[in-house]
Design a protein around this motif. Structure first.
Motif, mmCIF file in Angstrom:
data_model
loop_
_atom_site.group_PDB
_atom_site.id
_atom_site.type_symbol
_atom_site.label_atom_id
_atom_site.label_comp_id
_atom_site.label_asym_id
_atom_site.label_seq_id
_atom_site.Cartn_x
_atom_site.Cartn_y
_atom_site.Cartn_z
ATOM 1 N N TRP A 77 2.446 7.304 -8.497
ATOM 2 C CA TRP A 77 2.072 6.085 -7.794
ATOM 3 C C TRP A 77 2.282 4.912 -8.745
ATOM 4 O O TRP A 77 1.396 4.577 -9.547
ATOM 5 N N THR A 78 3.411 4.288 -8.679
ATOM 6 C CA THR A 78 3.717 3.169 -9.572
ATOM 7 C C THR A 78 3.763 1.832 -8.841
ATOM 8 O O THR A 78 3.655 0.780 -9.461
ATOM 9 N N LYS A 79 3.919 1.882 -7.515
ATOM 10 C CA LYS A 79 3.997 0.657 -6.717
ATOM 11 C C LYS A 79 2.600 0.226 -6.271
ATOM 12 O O LYS A 79 1.772 1.051 -5.890
ATOM 13 N N HIS A 80 2.355 -1.066 -6.339
ATOM 14 C CA HIS A 80 1.086 -1.610 -5.882
ATOM 15 C C HIS A 80 1.102 -1.739 -4.357
ATOM 16 O O HIS A 80 2.171 -1.840 -3.752
ATOM 17 N N HIS A 89 -11.974 -0.250 11.833
ATOM 18 C CA HIS A 89 -12.527 1.078 11.569
ATOM 19 C C HIS A 89 -12.757 1.319 10.083
ATOM 20 O O HIS A 89 -13.589 2.139 9.701
ATOM 21 N N THR A 90 -12.004 0.590 9.235
ATOM 22 C CA THR A 90 -12.099 0.767 7.792
ATOM 23 C C THR A 90 -11.324 -0.347 7.101
ATOM 24 O O THR A 90 -10.722 -1.216 7.758
ATOM 25 N N ILE A 91 -11.340 -0.324 5.766
ATOM 26 C CA ILE A 91 -10.456 -1.168 4.971
ATOM 27 C C ILE A 91 -9.275 -0.305 4.552
ATOM 28 O O ILE A 91 -9.462 0.780 3.992
ATOM 29 N N GLN A 92 -8.066 -0.776 4.832
ATOM 30 C CA GLN A 92 -6.868 0.020 4.602
ATOM 31 C C GLN A 92 -5.837 -0.777 3.818
ATOM 32 O O GLN A 92 -5.633 -1.961 4.068
ATOM 33 N N LEU A 93 -5.191 -0.117 2.868
ATOM 34 C CA LEU A 93 -4.128 -0.730 2.086
ATOM 35 C C LEU A 93 -2.814 -0.024 2.409
ATOM 36 O O LEU A 93 -2.767 1.212 2.452
ATOM 37 N N GLY A 94 -1.777 -0.810 2.656
ATOM 38 C CA GLY A 94 -0.480 -0.256 3.028
ATOM 39 C C GLY A 94 0.515 -0.335 1.885
ATOM 40 O O GLY A 94 0.513 -1.298 1.098
ATOM 41 N N PHE A 95 1.375 0.679 1.785
ATOM 42 C CA PHE A 95 2.336 0.764 0.686
ATOM 43 C C PHE A 95 3.766 0.797 1.220
ATOM 44 O O PHE A 95 4.046 1.403 2.257
ATOM 45 N N GLU A 96 4.657 0.169 0.480
ATOM 46 C CA GLU A 96 6.069 0.295 0.758
ATOM 47 C C GLU A 96 6.595 1.529 0.028
ATOM 48 O O GLU A 96 5.863 2.204 -0.699
ATOM 49 N N ASP A 97 7.870 1.838 0.203
ATOM 50 C CA ASP A 97 8.442 3.043 -0.398
ATOM 51 C C ASP A 97 8.368 3.006 -1.922
ATOM 52 O O ASP A 97 8.450 1.942 -2.540
ATOM 53 N N GLY A 98 8.235 4.184 -2.507
ATOM 54 C CA GLY A 98 8.279 4.273 -3.971
ATOM 55 C C GLY A 98 7.189 5.103 -4.604
ATOM 56 O O GLY A 98 7.334 5.571 -5.731
ATOM 57 N N ASN A 99 6.069 5.334 -3.885
ATOM 58 C CA ASN A 99 4.979 6.156 -4.409
ATOM 59 C C ASN A 99 5.060 7.548 -3.799
ATOM 60 O O ASN A 99 5.157 7.688 -2.576
ATOM 61 N N THR A 100 5.000 8.575 -4.629
ATOM 62 C CA THR A 100 5.186 9.926 -4.113
ATOM 63 C C THR A 100 4.136 10.896 -4.645
ATOM 64 O O THR A 100 3.529 10.689 -5.699
ATOM 65 N N LEU A 101 3.938 11.947 -3.880
ATOM 66 C CA LEU A 101 3.141 13.111 -4.265
ATOM 67 C C LEU A 101 4.062 14.319 -4.172
ATOM 68 O O LEU A 101 4.701 14.532 -3.145
ATOM 69 N N HIS A 102 4.120 15.106 -5.246
ATOM 70 C CA HIS A 102 4.910 16.330 -5.241
ATOM 71 C C HIS A 102 3.946 17.505 -5.316
ATOM 72 O O HIS A 102 3.109 17.599 -6.212
ATOM 73 N N LEU A 103 4.060 18.383 -4.346
ATOM 74 C CA LEU A 103 3.231 19.579 -4.267
ATOM 75 C C LEU A 103 4.180 20.771 -4.271
ATOM 76 O O LEU A 103 4.801 21.077 -3.257
ATOM 77 N N GLY A 104 4.304 21.401 -5.431
ATOM 78 C CA GLY A 104 5.312 22.434 -5.566
ATOM 79 C C GLY A 104 6.692 21.815 -5.423
ATOM 80 O O GLY A 104 7.014 20.819 -6.070
ATOM 81 N N ASP A 105 7.513 22.363 -4.517
ATOM 82 C CA ASP A 105 8.860 21.828 -4.318
ATOM 83 C C ASP A 105 8.936 20.855 -3.153
ATOM 84 O O ASP A 105 10.014 20.459 -2.731
ATOM 85 N N ARG A 106 7.787 20.435 -2.647
ATOM 86 C CA ARG A 106 7.751 19.497 -1.526
ATOM 87 C C ARG A 106 7.347 18.107 -1.990
ATOM 88 O O ARG A 106 6.523 17.958 -2.880
ATOM 89 N N SER A 107 7.916 17.108 -1.338
ATOM 90 C CA SER A 107 7.649 15.723 -1.691
ATOM 91 C C SER A 107 7.072 14.970 -0.496
ATOM 92 O O SER A 107 7.509 15.167 0.638
#
Length: 251
Positions: A77-80, A89-107
């Motif tokens: 997670w490098t992008k702000h 319903h809540t406070i929500q923050l939206g992200f543009e492309d560039g932040n990823t989670l890798h779980l095993g071989d899946r992104s």
């Protein structure tokens, strides 16, 4: 298995529900209490059927876990965040492309994060003051990282979010560029992993839950500030049924 794959076809739609804009949020008449409360969700819209008849609903009490070799979480997670919104319903923050989670071989790509007060998941029957959900989209469904929040020392990122969150429901606005999402993660990344659902309508069972075992500390005054906006925006615990809950940190 076939049921699971069919449900995952609706993952994109589910994500759109989670990323609700202020305009569309006004059309949703679900809530956390009263006539639109959780026990009524399935009757508010035919798309919400899973809220009452689903067999893999979230949140749950995390107990009876099975220690198993799990892939390490590789979080990039490098992008702000680009936007912040009070969507009703809540406070929500939206992200543009560039932040990823890798779980095993899946992104998975980070799309948004939001908060619940009190925390939705429990661990061995213990509740938590708040919970942050980091919602990621992959090719075959969603992966949500749940971070539990407890009162303690101040967290600068959480404090900034609480200081800049819109006090009224409305359109998204630009988020403070100082917000670094990775600083809302605990230093220890042990986690619990189970198959579940969105915790808001339409309750789609398309989510791989990654609930971090260790909470982070945030200022109690900041928790109270969120609580003034949303005294209670957490779905009640759901039945575990026959699901396995895997632990990346065997005891």
């Amino acid at each position: 298995m076939h049921r699971r794959e069919a449900l995952r076809m609706f993952a994109g739609l589910s994500l759109c529900q989670l990323c609700t804009s202020a305009a569309s949020a006004a059309e949703h008449h679900w809530s956390y209490a009263g006539e639109g409360g959780p026990d009524k969700w399935s009757g508010l819209d035919e798309a919400n059927t899973a809220c009452s008849i689903g067999g893999q609903q979230s949140p749950i009490n995390i107990t009876g876990t099975i220690g198993a070799r799990q892939p390490p979480l590789r979080i990039r997670w490098t992008k702000h965040p680009a936007t912040i919104v009070n969507n009703g319903h809540t406070i929500q923050l939206g992200f543009e492309d560039g932040n990823t989670l890798h779980l095993g071989d899946r992104s998975f790509a980070l799309k948004q994060m939001h908060f619940h007060h009190p925390g939705e998941h429990q661990i061995e029957g213990k509740g938590f003051a708040m919970e942050a959900h980091f919602v990621h989209e992959g090719t075959d469904g969603l992966a949500v990282v749940g971070v539990l929040l407890v009162p303690g020392k101040s967290n600068p990122v959480f404090k900034t979010i609480m200081a800049t969150m819109p006090p009224q429901e409305g359109a998204p606005v630009q988020a403070d560029p100082k917000i670094e999402p990775v600083r809302l993660l605990p230093s220890q990344r042990a986690y619990f992993h189970y198959e579940g659902s969105l915790t808001t309508p339409p309750c789609s069972e398309t989510v791989e839950w990654i609930v971090l075992a260790h909470p982070i500390e945030v200022d109690e005054a900041d928790i109270a500030r969120f609580g003034k906006l949303y005294p209670m925006n957490a779905r009640p615990l759901q039945k575990r049924d026959r699901r396995f809950i895997l632990s990346s940190n065997p005891r």
